[in-house]
Design an enzyme around this catalytic site. Structure first.
Site, PDB file in Angstrom:
ATOM      1  N   ILE A 275       0.827  -1.203   0.000  1.00 40.77           N
ATOM      2  CA  ILE A 275       0.000   0.000   0.000  1.00 40.77           C
ATOM      3  C   ILE A 275       0.861   1.253   0.000  1.00 40.77           C
ATOM      4  CG2 ILE A 275      -1.614   1.347   1.416  1.00 40.77           C
ATOM      5  CD1 ILE A 275      -2.911  -1.344   2.191  1.00 40.77           C
TER       6      ILE A 275
ATOM      7  N   TYR B 103      -0.656  -8.905  15.569  1.00 36.10           N
ATOM      8  CA  TYR B 103      -0.669  -7.950  14.449  1.00 36.10           C
ATOM      9  C   TYR B 103      -1.845  -6.986  14.584  1.00 36.10           C
ATOM     10  CZ  TYR B 103      -1.375  -5.930   9.871  1.00 36.10           C
ATOM     11  OH  TYR B 103      -1.581  -5.030   8.850  1.00 36.10           O
TER      12      TYR B 103
END
Length: 329
Positions: A45, A196
Site C-alpha cells: 500500500i 498484528y
C-alpha cells in the site's frame, strides 16, 4: 494537472453521514511545492500511496529499510509518472536508536514536511514470538513504537509547514481487536494474528491521541487515522519487479472483488487524508462499501477506538518504552 475541489466541509470525525465531499480518486488535486514522507513507500500500500502522491507534483520521500528496494520503487514510479519528484531515506522502524539519524539526513534534504504517512509495518504468521533489537515484540515495536518515536523526531519538520498532517494507516483487522494494556508486548499470550491486529490498533489509538495532544498544545499539525479496508495482492495491479500479478491469480481472486479490493485502491484513504483540505484532524477514514472496498469516506470512530482513557494509558506506556514524547513541551 486538473484538480477536484471538495464541495462541502467534512463531517465531524465522530459521526457518519451520507453526504461526503466530492473526490476523484483518479484525479487528486495538484500539490506542487509540498513534501510528503511515506514510511514503507517501497512496497504494498505504501508504494501506491507514494505513486499517487507523486502524480500531484509534490516531492515524495520514500522511507525504507532497504535502499535497493527503494530505488526499484522509485524507478517504477518514474516509469508511470514522468517528472516525478522522488527521494529516499533509509529508515528502520525496528531500530529506535537509528531514527534520529534518519531524520537528520532528511532534514538536510528538505526544509519541511507537509505530511507523513505512517504506513510501514510488519505482519508475521510464525507462531514463535520475535523481538526487535530493542527487545520489543516485533510487530508492536515496529508498527506502533517505531512510528511513535519517529513522530517525535519529525515534529520540527512538520511544524515548519503551514498546516501539516500525520496520517496513520491502521487496519480493518483492528476493529475486532482490543488492547491488553497489561501485556502490550504479547509476552503472556502470543498469537501472530492477534498480535498484528493489536499492533495496528495501537497505531490507531496513537493517531487519535496525537491529534488531541496537538490541539491542546496549539499546534498547526493535525493527525488523521485511515485504514485500507480489505486489500489483497491478488487484486493489485502489477508493478514489476515489485509485484507481478499473474492471470491465474487475478481470475481466482475475481469473486473476492465483490467485497474487497487491491492495494492500489487501498491507498486511496491515505492519499485523501494527505491532500483533501476538508479532512479534519481526529477523524477516521476508510473505504465506502462496508469499510472494505471503494472510495474513501469518513467513518464513525469505532467505539473502542474512541476510548480516550485507553489511548492516554497507551501513550504513557509508549513514552516509557521509547524514551520519547511526540508532543514534548
Amino acid at each position: 494537472m486538473s484538480s477536484a475541489s471538495p464541495t462541502s466541509a467534512a463531517p465531524s470525525p465522530s459521526t457518519s453521514t451520507a453526504t461526503v465531499p466530492s473526490w476523484d480518486v483518479r484525479r487528486p488535486p495538484a500539490a506542487p511545492g509540498r513534501v510528503f514522507l511515506v514510511t514503507g513507500g517501497n512496497a504494498g500500500i505504501g508504494y501506491f500511496v507514494a505513486e499517487q502522491l507523486s502524480a500531484t507534483g509534490a516531492t515524495v520521500v520514500l522511507g525504507s529499510r532497504d535502499p535497493a528496494r527503494a530505488e526499484l520503487a522509485m524507478a517504477s514510479i518514474r516509469a508511470r509518472v514522468p517528472g516525478a519528484r522522488l527521494r529516499a531515506v533509509r529508515m528502520d522502524l525496528a531500530d529506535l536508536s537509528s531514527l534520529p539519524t534518519a531524520v537528520e539526513s532528511l532534514t538536510r534534504a528538505v526544509e519541511r514536511l507537509d505530511a507523513v504517512v505512517h504506513n510501514a509495518g510488519v505482519a508475521r504468521d510464525e507462531r514463535t514470538r520475535a523481538e526487535t533489537g530493542d527487545g520489543h515484540e516485533l510487530m508492536f515495536g515496529t508498527n506502533h513504537l517505531g512510528h511513535f518515536a519517529l513522530t517525535r523526531w519529525l515534529m520540527p519538520l512538520l511544524s515548519a509547514a503551514p498546516t501539516a498532517r500525520v496520517v496513520t494507516v491502521g487496519s480493518f483487522a483492528a476493529k475486532s481487536e482490543r488492547l491488553d494494556l497489561g501485556d502490550l508486548q504479547s509476552r503472556q499470550d502470543y498469537r501472530p494474528g492477534t498480535a498484528y491486529g493489536r499492533s495496528k490498533l495501537a497505531q490507531m489509538y496513537f493517531g487519535m491521541e496525537l491529534d488531541r495532544r496537538l490541539r491542546a498544545a496549539g499546534s498547526t499539525v493535525a493527525s488523521v487515522v485511515v485504514h485500507p479496508g480489505g486489500a489483497l495482492d491478488s487484486l493489485t495491479p502489477s508493478r514489476p519487479p515489485l509485484h507481478v500479478r499473474t492471470t491465474g491469480a487475478a481470475l481466482r481472486a475475481a469473486p473476492a472483488a465483490l467485497m474487497v479490493q487491491g492495494k492500489e485502491a487501498g491507498a486511496w484513504s491515505a492519499v485523501r487524508a494527505v491532500l483533501d483540505p476538508d479532512v479534519r484532524g481526529g477523524g477516521l477514514w476508510g473505504p465506502r462499501v462496508f469499510g472494505l472496498r471503494g472510495e474513501p469516506r469518513p467513518e464513525r470512530v469505532w467505539k473502542h477506538l474512541a476510548d480516550a482513557s485507553v489511548a492516554a494509558r497507551l501513550w504513557e506506556a509508549s513514552r516509557e518504552l521509547t524514551g520519547t514524547d511526540p508532543v514534548a513541551r
